[in-house]
Design an enzyme around this catalytic site. Sequence first.
Site, PDB file in Angstrom:
ATOM      1  CG  ASP A 181      -1.988  -1.044   1.183  1.00 47.71           C
ATOM      2  OD1 ASP A 181      -2.362  -1.452   0.072  1.00 47.71           O
ATOM      3  OD2 ASP A 181      -2.454  -1.471   2.257  1.00 47.71           O
ATOM      4  CG  ASP A 192      -6.827  -1.616  -1.323  1.00 49.64           C
ATOM      5  OD1 ASP A 192      -7.074  -2.831  -1.449  1.00 49.64           O
ATOM      6  OD2 ASP A 192      -5.914  -1.177  -0.606  1.00 49.64           O
TER       7      ASP A 192
END
Length: 202
Positions: free
Chosen positions: A161, A175
């Site tokens: 991330d 995401d």
Amino acid sequence: MAEAERIIGTPDIPDAEGTDGAEPRHAEGSDPVGGDRPGGRGGKKILVLLVVTVLAYLLDLGSKMLVVAKLEHEEPIEIFGDWLKFDAIRNAGAAFGIGEAFTVIFTAIATVVIIVIVRLARKLYSLPWAIALGLLLGGALGNLTDRIFRAPGVFEGAVVDFIAPAHFAVFNLADSAIVCGGILIVILSFKGLDPDGTVHKD
């Protein structure tokens, strides 16, 4: 899996002419959108799904490779001051860092979602649904790739991330694709549009 298909899919509807030469039948209380099935254009919607899937997957994969190579173990990069930064982290949980103790479970869930979407593709005649499912599939494949190939091990890998808004969880492009696909599915459901191109008259 059958229950999952029932929730986000629709039953198969015969699209061939009957033995009496009648017109193709549609679900009761619904109308076909665009007349795709008689024209054989369902394959085009599958192509759209594949294109969106590949684009979402490659963008996610490329961004993660760049982040790992250039940003990991470095200071965060400020994009809009403190409001938005690029900050590389490894996330063993679900989207937005939820449930880090259940990595294997989330891997299994992602695998089931992919299988369900692939099975739904055979009755896909709606362009908006093709885009929505393509976003879901591309995002799921992106994070699943991390689960399989990244440390600490197969099916237990931590997802990369790097998008870090202020006062919010760090996330990635996969995401984002999953969330956008989910929102589009909710909108289509409220409008009564099914993956097979029919619209419910409620």
